[in-house]
Design a protein around this motif. Sequence first.
Motif, PDB file in Angstrom:
ATOM      1  N   GLY A 173       0.803  -1.582   0.187  1.00  0.00           N
ATOM      2  CA  GLY A 173      -0.013  -0.326   0.193  1.00  0.00           C
ATOM      3  C   GLY A 173       0.305   1.228   0.167  1.00  0.00           C
ATOM      4  N   PRO A 174       0.191   2.400   0.139  1.00  0.00           N
ATOM      5  CA  PRO A 174       0.732   3.676   0.239  1.00  0.00           C
ATOM      6  C   PRO A 174       2.635   3.423   1.363  1.00  0.00           C
ATOM      7  N   ALA A 175       2.204   2.280   2.636  1.00  0.00           N
ATOM      8  CA  ALA A 175       3.373   2.951   3.291  1.00  0.00           C
ATOM      9  C   ALA A 175       4.942   1.654   2.318  1.00  0.00           C
ATOM     10  N   LEU A 230       6.437  -7.980  -0.565  1.00  0.00           N
ATOM     11  CA  LEU A 230       5.499  -8.912  -1.150  1.00  0.00           C
ATOM     12  C   LEU A 230       4.712  -8.403  -0.848  1.00  0.00           C
ATOM     13  N   GLU A 231       3.355  -8.577  -1.232  1.00  0.00           N
ATOM     14  CA  GLU A 231       1.898  -8.383  -1.569  1.00  0.00           C
ATOM     15  C   GLU A 231       1.326  -9.421  -1.068  1.00  0.00           C
ATOM     16  N   ALA A 232      -0.270  -9.412  -0.660  1.00  0.00           N
ATOM     17  CA  ALA A 232      -1.070 -10.333  -0.310  1.00  0.00           C
ATOM     18  C   ALA A 232      -1.821 -10.667  -1.362  1.00  0.00           C
ATOM     19  N   ARG A 233      -2.437  -9.313  -2.043  1.00  0.00           N
ATOM     20  CA  ARG A 233      -3.459  -9.374  -3.063  1.00  0.00           C
ATOM     21  C   ARG A 233      -2.786  -9.014  -4.607  1.00  0.00           C
ATOM     22  N   TRP A 281     -10.134   6.017  -7.042  1.00  0.00           N
ATOM     23  CA  TRP A 281      -9.922   6.992  -7.733  1.00  0.00           C
ATOM     24  C   TRP A 281     -10.369   7.865  -6.699  1.00  0.00           C
ATOM     25  N   MET A 282      -9.943   7.143  -4.752  1.00  0.00           N
ATOM     26  CA  MET A 282      -9.996   8.400  -4.024  1.00  0.00           C
ATOM     27  C   MET A 282      -9.381   9.089  -3.942  1.00  0.00           C
ATOM     28  N   PRO A 283      -8.685  10.342  -3.597  1.00  0.00           N
ATOM     29  CA  PRO A 283      -8.271  11.079  -3.771  1.00  0.00           C
ATOM     30  C   PRO A 283      -6.651  10.502  -2.541  1.00  0.00           C
ATOM     31  N   MET A 284      -5.833  10.757  -2.647  1.00  0.00           N
ATOM     32  CA  MET A 284      -4.709  10.383  -2.569  1.00  0.00           C
ATOM     33  C   MET A 284      -4.287  12.066  -1.854  1.00  0.00           C
ATOM     34  N   ASN A 285      -4.713  11.707  -0.887  1.00  0.00           N
ATOM     35  CA  ASN A 285      -4.230  12.780  -0.349  1.00  0.00           C
ATOM     36  C   ASN A 285      -2.761  13.874   0.309  1.00  0.00           C
ATOM     37  N   SER A 327       1.538 -13.460  -2.708  1.00  0.00           N
ATOM     38  CA  SER A 327       2.498 -13.801  -1.158  1.00  0.00           C
ATOM     39  C   SER A 327       2.315 -13.129  -0.155  1.00  0.00           C
ATOM     40  N   PRO A 328       0.736 -13.585   0.669  1.00  0.00           N
ATOM     41  CA  PRO A 328       0.605 -12.905   1.823  1.00  0.00           C
ATOM     42  C   PRO A 328       2.080 -13.744   2.646  1.00  0.00           C
ATOM     43  N   VAL A 329       2.188 -12.483   3.890  1.00  0.00           N
ATOM     44  CA  VAL A 329       3.622 -13.269   4.869  1.00  0.00           C
ATOM     45  C   VAL A 329       2.495 -13.563   5.778  1.00  0.00           C
ATOM     46  N   ASP A 350       7.257  -3.717   8.591  1.00  0.00           N
ATOM     47  CA  ASP A 350       5.816  -4.213   8.363  1.00  0.00           C
ATOM     48  C   ASP A 350       4.863  -3.350   7.800  1.00  0.00           C
ATOM     49  N   ALA A 351       4.513  -2.814   6.633  1.00  0.00           N
ATOM     50  CA  ALA A 351       3.428  -2.199   5.657  1.00  0.00           C
ATOM     51  C   ALA A 351       2.292  -2.398   5.133  1.00  0.00           C
ATOM     52  N   THR A 352       1.760  -3.773   6.146  1.00  0.00           N
ATOM     53  CA  THR A 352       0.306  -4.575   6.395  1.00  0.00           C
ATOM     54  C   THR A 352      -0.813  -4.041   6.410  1.00  0.00           C
ATOM     55  N   LEU A 402     -17.293  -0.536   1.142  1.00  0.00           N
ATOM     56  CA  LEU A 402     -16.893  -1.163  -0.172  1.00  0.00           C
ATOM     57  C   LEU A 402     -17.295  -0.238  -0.792  1.00  0.00           C
ATOM     58  N   VAL A 403     -16.464   0.376  -1.709  1.00  0.00           N
ATOM     59  CA  VAL A 403     -16.571   1.649  -2.635  1.00  0.00           C
ATOM     60  C   VAL A 403     -17.334   1.476  -3.326  1.00  0.00           C
ATOM     61  N   PHE A 404     -17.963   1.826  -4.368  1.00  0.00           N
ATOM     62  CA  PHE A 404     -18.408   2.224  -5.623  1.00  0.00           C
ATOM     63  C   PHE A 404     -17.978   3.061  -6.628  1.00  0.00           C
ATOM     64  N   GLY A 443      -4.312  12.856  10.558  1.00  0.00           N
ATOM     65  CA  GLY A 443      -3.353  12.580   9.130  1.00  0.00           C
ATOM     66  C   GLY A 443      -2.982  11.444   9.071  1.00  0.00           C
ATOM     67  N   LYS A 444      -3.698  10.625   8.734  1.00  0.00           N
ATOM     68  CA  LYS A 444      -3.845   9.262   7.925  1.00  0.00           C
ATOM     69  C   LYS A 444      -4.072   8.868   6.714  1.00  0.00           C
ATOM     70  N   SER A 445      -4.304   9.752   5.851  1.00  0.00           N
ATOM     71  CA  SER A 445      -4.367  10.247   4.606  1.00  0.00           C
ATOM     72  C   SER A 445      -2.723   9.258   3.796  1.00  0.00           C
TER      73      SER A 445
HETATM   74  C1  FAD Z   1     -12.647   3.732   2.213  1.00  0.00           C
HETATM   75  C2  FAD Z   1     -11.231   4.059   2.708  1.00  0.00           C
HETATM   76  C3  FAD Z   1     -11.508   5.793   2.326  1.00  0.00           C
HETATM   77  C4  FAD Z   1     -10.310   6.192   2.124  1.00  0.00           C
HETATM   78  N1  FAD Z   1     -10.080   7.659   2.340  1.00  0.00           N
HETATM   79  C5  FAD Z   1      -9.138   8.440   1.452  1.00  0.00           C
HETATM   80  C6  FAD Z   1      -8.787   9.169   1.061  1.00  0.00           C
HETATM   81  O1  FAD Z   1      -9.742   9.856   0.479  1.00  0.00           O
HETATM   82  N2  FAD Z   1      -7.459  10.128   1.062  1.00  0.00           N
HETATM   83  C7  FAD Z   1      -7.164   9.213   1.583  1.00  0.00           C
HETATM   84  O2  FAD Z   1      -5.134   9.995   2.053  1.00  0.00           O
HETATM   85  N3  FAD Z   1      -6.930   8.308   2.597  1.00  0.00           N
HETATM   86  C8  FAD Z   1      -7.927   7.722   3.011  1.00  0.00           C
HETATM   87  N4  FAD Z   1      -8.535   6.401   2.890  1.00  0.00           N
HETATM   88  C9  FAD Z   1      -7.410   6.048   4.404  1.00  0.00           C
HETATM   89  C10 FAD Z   1      -6.511   5.824   3.876  1.00  0.00           C
HETATM   90  O3  FAD Z   1      -6.293   5.038   2.632  1.00  0.00           O
HETATM   91  C11 FAD Z   1      -4.879   4.465   4.947  1.00  0.00           C
HETATM   92  O4  FAD Z   1      -4.785   5.575   5.849  1.00  0.00           O
HETATM   93  C12 FAD Z   1      -3.742   4.529   3.879  1.00  0.00           C
HETATM   94  O5  FAD Z   1      -3.800   3.483   2.607  1.00  0.00           O
HETATM   95  C13 FAD Z   1      -3.252   3.029   4.519  1.00  0.00           C
HETATM   96  O6  FAD Z   1      -2.218   2.859   4.142  1.00  0.00           O
HETATM   97  P1  FAD Z   1      -0.665   1.667   4.306  1.00  0.00           P
HETATM   98  O7  FAD Z   1      -0.156   1.275   2.864  1.00  0.00           O
HETATM   99  O8  FAD Z   1      -0.152   1.724   5.698  1.00  0.00           O
HETATM  100  O9  FAD Z   1      -2.061   0.620   4.472  1.00  0.00           O
HETATM  101  P2  FAD Z   1      -3.072  -0.285   2.840  1.00  0.00           P
HETATM  102  O10 FAD Z   1      -3.139   0.541   2.129  1.00  0.00           O
HETATM  103  O11 FAD Z   1      -4.705  -0.726   4.107  1.00  0.00           O
HETATM  104  O12 FAD Z   1      -1.658  -1.385   2.399  1.00  0.00           O
HETATM  105  C14 FAD Z   1      -1.942  -2.508   3.431  1.00  0.00           C
HETATM  106  C15 FAD Z   1      -1.467  -3.172   1.862  1.00  0.00           C
HETATM  107  O13 FAD Z   1      -0.923  -4.774   2.981  1.00  0.00           O
HETATM  108  C16 FAD Z   1      -1.678  -4.964   2.073  1.00  0.00           C
HETATM  109  N5  FAD Z   1      -1.382  -6.989   2.911  1.00  0.00           N
HETATM  110  C17 FAD Z   1      -1.842  -6.840   4.166  1.00  0.00           C
HETATM  111  N6  FAD Z   1      -1.509  -7.800   4.853  1.00  0.00           N
HETATM  112  C18 FAD Z   1      -0.978  -8.552   4.303  1.00  0.00           C
HETATM  113  C19 FAD Z   1      -0.063  -9.417   4.177  1.00  0.00           C
HETATM  114  N7  FAD Z   1      -0.106 -10.659   5.785  1.00  0.00           N
HETATM  115  N8  FAD Z   1       1.282 -10.121   3.429  1.00  0.00           N
HETATM  116  C20 FAD Z   1       1.221  -9.426   2.536  1.00  0.00           C
HETATM  117  N9  FAD Z   1       0.746  -8.284   2.413  1.00  0.00           N
HETATM  118  C21 FAD Z   1      -0.222  -7.331   3.059  1.00  0.00           C
HETATM  119  C22 FAD Z   1      -2.690  -5.276   1.284  1.00  0.00           C
HETATM  120  O14 FAD Z   1      -3.025  -6.138   0.906  1.00  0.00           O
HETATM  121  C23 FAD Z   1      -2.175  -4.190   1.045  1.00  0.00           C
HETATM  122  O15 FAD Z   1      -2.001  -3.730   0.055  1.00  0.00           O
HETATM  123  C24 FAD Z   1      -9.385   6.162   3.214  1.00  0.00           C
HETATM  124  C25 FAD Z   1      -9.322   4.873   3.597  1.00  0.00           C
HETATM  125  C26 FAD Z   1     -10.468   3.612   4.075  1.00  0.00           C
HETATM  126  C27 FAD Z   1     -10.500   2.518   3.974  1.00  0.00           C
END
Ligand code: FAD
Length: 433
Positions: free
Chosen positions: A26-28, A46-49, A61-65, A132-134, A165-167, A195-197, A387-389
């Motif tokens: 994901g972003p992290a 390594l990514e699970a999905r 299309w949610m904005p990556m703020n 590839s889920p860890v 760990d960025a899971t 579930l966005v649509f 600031g969870k963007s």
């Molecule tokens: C519905 C929704 C709407 C949002 N809207 C916005 C918005 O408009 N703008 C904004 O900036 N933020 C928004 N956010 C918040 C933002 O998306 C999250 O705070 C951010 O994505 C967190 O990033 P992350 O990388 O920590 O986690 P995630 O984005 O959840 O990424 C985690 C990744 O790890 C993978 N993973 C999980 N477990 C494992 C494993 N065991 N092994 C390998 N891979 C694994 C997952 O598949 C995923 O790809 C929204 C969140 C949600 C849920």
Amino acid sequence: MATRSQVEQYIPVAGETYDVVVAGGGPAGLGAILGASLQGARTLLLEARSFFGGVAAIALWMPMNRLLLNGGGRGGVHDLFVQKIKSFGPLAWREGKRNFIDGDGLHIHPDYLRLACMELLEEHGCHYRLYSPVTGVLMDGHTVNGVVVTGKEGRQVFSAGVTVDATGDGDVANLAGVEMVQGREEDGRSMPVSLVFALANVDVERLFDFLQDSKRFNALLDEAYGQGYKVAAWYSFDRTTLPGVVSVNNGALRDIGNIDATRSHDLTVAERLGIQVATDFVRLARDKRIPGLEDCGLMRVGAAVGVRDTRRIVGEYVVTLEDAESGAEFDDVIARKYGAVDANQLYIGQMKSGFAYPYRSLLPRTVDNLLVAGRCGSATFLGHAAGKSMGNMMELGQAAGVAAALCVDQGVTPRQLDVRKLQAVLRQMGVHL
Ligand SMILES: Cc1cc2nc3c(=O)[nH]c(=O)nc-3n(C[C@H](O)[C@H](O)[C@H](O)COP(=O)(O)OP(=O)(O)OC[C@H]3O[C@@H](n4cnc5c(N)ncnc54)[C@H](O)[C@@H]3O)c2cc1C
């Protein structure tokens, strides 16, 4: 790019050893892997999905703020990411909204986003694997030496100098026995799982004109709820990169109760009711002739429900709401969180945008050789919501990835790393510390 043999150069052989292994794309995770590779580390993501991008790719299309800063570059991996997205042209991205929660963001077509992530990984020499889920960790006492992945082939191991760990759910940390917390402190409640649509065949201008009158829209939703339509707690509409298409974020079904997204049981409930919310919205929009939506259709739902919060590690420092509100500064600042405090229905408020995030919050207290970044980092419930963007999560990941690479280079553990060296490298990368 891309032939089969070119792509296969980046896919790891089971059992390989890397300097830095990042779990979760994901972003992290993207921030971490690119940050580490920019420091010359040999890296594996390594990514699970079946795709990278995490919620950014799931949530249509949610904005990556906060990918940008005051409309300009944020430095480091953010600039690389924005440049890559923009290279695909206007079908791939559009400027985000500007309000007290949303800002400095881009709405990105989810499929261009998937491609952008892979191209960036390849351009920076990162190895990567999907599906590839860890599911386990290689431990020596309290030290993490790599991860176990369970795919269709069975169990495979990848050794790492340092693991990130960025899971999102803190799976690696949890498996390693790190102390974890979850949900709101007083009652364990989590933010909604949505579930966005996306809707097609929309008269976008008429819809947005109508939405200005939120009282009328809410009254119509209340009426529909009374008539038995499955209605979400709230809806928020975004323009997309495609004409006649809007994306719809929502607060999940009214009265659904708490969803614990670390439980397959609860996720199944959220998927079932989420698809009902999406299809019922189309029905009610057409039945009630919502201006602009009279002839709309369901284009698609997100690839899965989007999860806002689950487990968080207890780290060397725990970021709090007070830190966000007071605009905390720390000697070991390695990133900043911009925006607002947004825990959806549970809390929405102002904070000092740009408060500091300390290196200690990436460090689990009891386990070594592991850095934890993103929504599973060390914070209270509202400390995380502040600031969870996605742009902020990417910056936490970037700091973890750069730190991991420096540790390998210097032969130290993350806890032993001289944070001033990390800060110096981040500043050289153009990060605004
Ligand atoms: C519905 C929704 C709407 C949002 N809207 C916005 C918005 O408009 N703008 C904004 O900036 N933020 C928004 N956010 C918040 C933002 O998306 C999250 O705070 C951010 O994505 C967190 O990033 P992350 O990388 O920590 O986690 P995630 O984005 O959840 O990424 C985690 C990744 O790890 C993978 N993973 C999980 N477990 C494992 C494993 N065991 N092994 C390998 N891979 C694994 C997952 O598949 C995923 O790809 C929204 C969140 C949600 C849920």
